[in-house]
Write a protein that holds these residues in place. Structure first.
Motif, PDB file in Angstrom:
ATOM      1  N   HIS A  32       0.835  -1.101  -0.006  1.00  0.00           N
ATOM      2  CA  HIS A  32      -0.075  -0.071   0.000  1.00  0.00           C
ATOM      3  C   HIS A  32       0.899   1.274  -0.050  1.00  0.00           C
ATOM      4  O   HIS A  32       1.946   1.102   0.351  1.00  0.00           O
ATOM      5  CB  HIS A  32      -0.857   0.107   1.277  1.00  0.00           C
ATOM      6  N   PHE A  33       0.378   2.396  -0.244  1.00  0.00           N
ATOM      7  CA  PHE A  33       1.034   3.640  -0.514  1.00  0.00           C
ATOM      8  C   PHE A  33       0.120   4.905   0.427  1.00  0.00           C
ATOM      9  O   PHE A  33       0.659   5.279   1.317  1.00  0.00           O
ATOM     10  CB  PHE A  33       1.298   4.186  -1.678  1.00  0.00           C
ATOM     11  N   MET A  87       0.688  -0.635 -10.342  1.00  0.00           N
ATOM     12  CA  MET A  87       2.354  -0.425 -10.379  1.00  0.00           C
ATOM     13  C   MET A  87       2.759   0.323 -11.486  1.00  0.00           C
ATOM     14  O   MET A  87       3.367   1.322 -11.762  1.00  0.00           O
ATOM     15  CB  MET A  87       3.032  -1.369  -9.709  1.00  0.00           C
ATOM     16  N   GLU A  88       2.002  -0.228 -12.595  1.00  0.00           N
ATOM     17  CA  GLU A  88       2.614   0.122 -14.314  1.00  0.00           C
ATOM     18  C   GLU A  88       1.949   1.587 -14.354  1.00  0.00           C
ATOM     19  O   GLU A  88       2.630   2.379 -14.705  1.00  0.00           O
ATOM     20  CB  GLU A  88       2.097  -0.821 -15.257  1.00  0.00           C
ATOM     21  N   GLN A 110      10.185   2.086  -4.509  1.00  0.00           N
ATOM     22  CA  GLN A 110      11.245   1.209  -4.855  1.00  0.00           C
ATOM     23  C   GLN A 110      11.112  -0.087  -4.454  1.00  0.00           C
ATOM     24  O   GLN A 110      11.130  -1.090  -5.193  1.00  0.00           O
ATOM     25  CB  GLN A 110      12.591   1.805  -4.275  1.00  0.00           C
ATOM     26  N   ASP A 111      10.864  -0.288  -3.285  1.00  0.00           N
ATOM     27  CA  ASP A 111      10.272  -1.574  -2.609  1.00  0.00           C
ATOM     28  C   ASP A 111       9.333  -2.371  -3.354  1.00  0.00           C
ATOM     29  O   ASP A 111       9.445  -3.470  -3.672  1.00  0.00           O
ATOM     30  CB  ASP A 111      10.131  -1.529  -1.127  1.00  0.00           C
ATOM     31  N   GLN A 112       8.228  -1.704  -3.507  1.00  0.00           N
ATOM     32  CA  GLN A 112       7.038  -2.239  -4.360  1.00  0.00           C
ATOM     33  C   GLN A 112       7.110  -2.613  -5.595  1.00  0.00           C
ATOM     34  O   GLN A 112       6.730  -3.477  -6.263  1.00  0.00           O
ATOM     35  CB  GLN A 112       5.791  -1.400  -3.968  1.00  0.00           C
ATOM     36  N   ALA A 113       8.008  -1.626  -6.378  1.00  0.00           N
ATOM     37  CA  ALA A 113       8.245  -1.968  -7.727  1.00  0.00           C
ATOM     38  C   ALA A 113       9.232  -3.047  -7.963  1.00  0.00           C
ATOM     39  O   ALA A 113       9.123  -3.742  -8.978  1.00  0.00           O
ATOM     40  CB  ALA A 113       9.104  -0.559  -8.270  1.00  0.00           C
ATOM     41  N   CYS A 196       5.725  10.686   3.054  1.00  0.00           N
ATOM     42  CA  CYS A 196       5.782  10.664   1.711  1.00  0.00           C
ATOM     43  C   CYS A 196       6.365   9.250   1.232  1.00  0.00           C
ATOM     44  O   CYS A 196       7.571   9.137   1.617  1.00  0.00           O
ATOM     45  CB  CYS A 196       6.627  11.770   1.129  1.00  0.00           C
ATOM     46  N   PRO A 197       5.681   8.504   0.584  1.00  0.00           N
ATOM     47  CA  PRO A 197       6.117   7.032   0.083  1.00  0.00           C
ATOM     48  C   PRO A 197       7.178   7.340  -1.116  1.00  0.00           C
ATOM     49  O   PRO A 197       7.590   6.056  -1.398  1.00  0.00           O
ATOM     50  CB  PRO A 197       5.056   6.405  -0.098  1.00  0.00           C
ATOM     51  N   VAL A 198       7.364   8.331  -1.766  1.00  0.00           N
ATOM     52  CA  VAL A 198       7.969   8.193  -2.995  1.00  0.00           C
ATOM     53  C   VAL A 198       9.180   9.232  -3.101  1.00  0.00           C
ATOM     54  O   VAL A 198       9.427   9.259  -4.238  1.00  0.00           O
ATOM     55  CB  VAL A 198       7.072   8.514  -4.173  1.00  0.00           C
ATOM     56  N   GLY A 199       9.531  10.165  -2.391  1.00  0.00           N
ATOM     57  CA  GLY A 199      10.538  11.187  -2.465  1.00  0.00           C
ATOM     58  C   GLY A 199       9.990  12.500  -3.217  1.00  0.00           C
ATOM     59  O   GLY A 199      10.759  13.159  -3.586  1.00  0.00           O
TER      60      GLY A 199
END
Length: 688
Positions: A32-33, A87-88, A110-113, A196-199
């Protein structure tokens, strides 16, 4: 309690749980995000899709309640394919910034990707570009990376209580913005970086400084206020590079204030790294010369003419060592209350936050007396807001007008209002009728000339309004100094015929005190200490060092192992992350060396021996991370409170101690939010 089957295992969960919470309860991780357990459910990212029996398509598990008999599959081909599709889509517009992104190495995306990403993209259209926003001196923005999880919006709105961030536009034109261009004005604003989960949101002072795998991580305690927030200190070599929060449900949950996070750049500026001698024209000296000079002076002065004042950042070990040493010399004038607060050390219940920080969530009425918790203890203010948003919680204040991010009934700024609370004031009736009422007294109220009567009046209110029961303690002192409760527990206060802080300063001026030892004491008036021989032991060239005859360089809180007691009486341990700079030494070691040179060596040579003696004489300090209820007894003085107005002790949240006053980041925040360039946003309304 509903029972459901998750991946073939039957699980019973509390009513009201979502599928995602049920999976976590069963020990099953679901990607999840946007979901966060402390924030309202948004259901934006769709990464938590799972397969539910009899459902025609995958379900967003964060937003679907768990019901009895439900059959959930988290790892089925259908669920995994759905997550890969999400994700895509998330990576369509995400830039290839990973090599230069500060979030790299600790990034949820990054982890989920790695688990659900594809090795190539199928979209050939141009990526979306979004202009970066200016959120002020603390938060760096890279909005091209934003996936619109809205965690930052929800945190600032729900937890911090400032409605500054929101989303504008729709679809591809949606942006996270401050609406009107301005800096984020909350004392808790930088927590959105951790969320923030993505930077997209990173730390501006820490930008491009280090990678997470380069850092040594040390669990420690914050000392910028008296909450005792649990923190992790990240260092590389001799320098502390960042501070992050550690989860502690009883203290700070998982948040920290902006000062806790960013004042650390003051640790490398204006530092004392070697001894100095001389009042007007100071010169560098060797340790042996400085120690011998002090020892010879102490040998010539009778004990009753020696005094010591401990500062707000001192650890318990240093205060214990100094008191043991000076008591052996015959001194009786000690004080750890630089602001002159009339706290009564005879009764521990009279100087603790008796409700406890987590206990605020059980209260249903609160009276603030001479305190602004938003600046004195932002995490306590966040707990008050959290309780307020649940409803059924009335809060009033005696003091100047406040903006605490929730509705407060101002009763006036007059000592007569407090006097009326002991009789027939309407808010006294509110407290009596409440199930779990509480009052909070700040240091601004207690540092008045009649502070002892303020304390006594607050005690009478607590007793007459039913705040003290076997199952509830609603009497609270809110400290703003990390060393204060520890100093009171150690009885670092005047002994028989001893003087308090104001008395010591006056006696130095008159000549009655010949030697004054300032243990990190920087908040007293040193403008006229007469001919007194002043020894300053501390880590920054701040106010106390300016008047000193001898300066002994000590260690900051990140450079030593030390014991601190927070405002609720919780004993916590700070750990050394780096070594002190130059020739600076740990504080207790300096005092031990000084005692040896004076011919009265203290009976310990290592920290373990010091702590063993400290625990024997003060057993309460041996109970780490435990809060024991103190026995109720008499404290304070009888008599009416003067009619004069109350004042809050902190006028600049960002510069309250030697470390934050040396911090360039805190200076920028002070200039922006305190000195008028941009006022922190006022808030009205009742709904949070």
């Amino acid at each position: 309690m509903p029972k459901l089957t998750i991946d073939g295992s039957e699980v019973e969960v509390p009513a009201g749980y979502t599928i995602l919470q049920a999976c976590e309860h069963a020990g099953i991780e679901v990607a999840h995000f946007c979901y966060h357990e402390r924030l309202a459910i948004a259901g934006n990212c769709r990464m938590c899709l799972v397969e539910v029996e009899k459902s025609p398509k995958p379900i967003a598990s964060c937003a679907m309640p768990a019901t009895d008999g439900m059959v959930v599959l988290t790892g089925s081909a259908k669920a995994v394919k759905a997550r890969k599709g999400v994700m895509e889509f998330l990576l369509i517009n995400h830039p290839l910034d990973c090599p230069i992104c500060d979030q790299g190495g600790e990034c949820d995306l990054q982890d989920q990707a790695m688990a659900y990403g594809f090795d190539r993209g199928r979209f050939e259209e141009n990526k979306r570009a979004v202009r970066d926003k200016d959120f002020g001196p603390l938060v760096e923005t890279h909005m091209n990376r934003c996936i619109h999880c809205t965690r930052c919006i929800r945190f600032l709105t729900e937890i911090a209580g400032v409605q500054e961030l929101g989303a504008t536009g729709r679809g591809e034109d949606m942006e996270i913005t401050t609406y009107i261009e301005r800096a984020l004005g909350s004392e808790l604003s930088a927590n959105i970086i951790d969320l923030c989960p993505v930077g997209a949101l990173t730390s501006k002072p820490y930008a491009f400084v280090a990678r997470p795998w380069e850092l040594a991580k040390t669990e420690s305690i914050d000392v910028t206020d008296a909450v005792g927030s649990n923190i992790r200190v990240d260092s590389r070599g001799p320098q502390v590079l960042r501070v992050l929060p550690r989860a502690n449900e009883a203290v700070n949950e998982e948040w920290i204030s902006d000062k806790t996070r960013y004042a650390i750049d003051g640790l490398v500026r204006r530092r004392l790294d070697r001894p100095y001698i001389g009042r007007e024209r100071k010169r560098e000296a060797e340790w042996s010369e400085a120690i011998e000079l002090i020892a010879e002076r102490l040998k010539r002065v009778p004990g009753e003419r020696i005094a010591a004042i401990a500062g707000d950042l001192c650890d318990a070990e240093a205060m214990f060592a100094l008191k043991e040493f000076f008591t052996g010399l015959g001194a009786a004038s000690f004080d750890c209350r630089q602001d002159g607060a009339k706290l009564d050390p005879r009764c521990r219940a009279g100087y603790l936050f008796g409700t406890m920080i987590a206990g605020i969530e059980n209260a249903d009425a609160c009276l603030l007396i001479g305190t602004n918790p938003r600046w004195e203890a932002p995490l306590v203010n966040a707990r008050l807001r959290k309780r307020y948003l649940r409803g059924g919680f009335r809060i009033a204040a005696i003091g100047p007008a406040l903006d605490l991010t929730f509705q407060v009934e101002m009763l006036g700024n007059d000592g007569n209002v407090l006097n009326a609370m002991t009789a027939d004031h309407r808010w006294a009736t509110v407290l009596r009728k409440a199930k779990n009422p509480m009052i909070v007294i700040g240091q601004g109220a207690l540092s008045r000339a009649d502070g002892a009567r303020v304390l006594g009046t607050a005690r009478r209110i607590a007793e007459s309004c039913g705040l003290i029961r076997d199952d509830w303690n609603g009497f609270n002192i809110l400290h703003d100094a990390a060393a204060r409760v520890g100093g009171l527990d150690l009885s670092f206060v005047p002994g028989p015929r001893g003087l308090d802080t104001s008395g010591i300063v006056a006696a130095c001026k008159s000549g009655a005190i010949e030697v004054l030892y300032l243990l990190g004491a920087d908040e007293i008036d040193t403008s006229d200490l007469g001919a007194a021989f002043v020894i300053y032991q501390g880590h920054h060239g701040d106010r106390g060092a300016g008047r000193a005859d001898v300066i002994l360089p000590g260690a900051a809180y990140t450079e030593k192992d030390g014991t601190y007691v927070n405002t609720e009486g919780r004993v916590q341990m700070a750990r050394r992350a780096v070594f002190p700079p130059g020739e600076a030494r740990e504080d207790w070691k300096i005092i031990r060396a000084l005692s040896g040179a004076s011919g009265r060596p203290l009976p310990f040579e290592e920290l373990r021996g010091l702590r063993r003696q400290m625990w024997e004489k003060h057993p309460i300090l041996a109970q780490a991370d435990v809060v024991t209820r103190a026995a109720w007894g008499p404290f304070g003085e009888a008599g009416p409170v003067d009619a004069g107005p109350f004042e809050y002790p902190i006028t600049d949240f960002y510069r309250t101690d030697p470390i934050s006053r040396a911090s360039p980041t805190m200076a920028r925040c002070s200039e922006l939010f305190v000195n008028g360039r941009q006022q922190a946003p006022a808030r009205t309304g009742t709904d949070g």
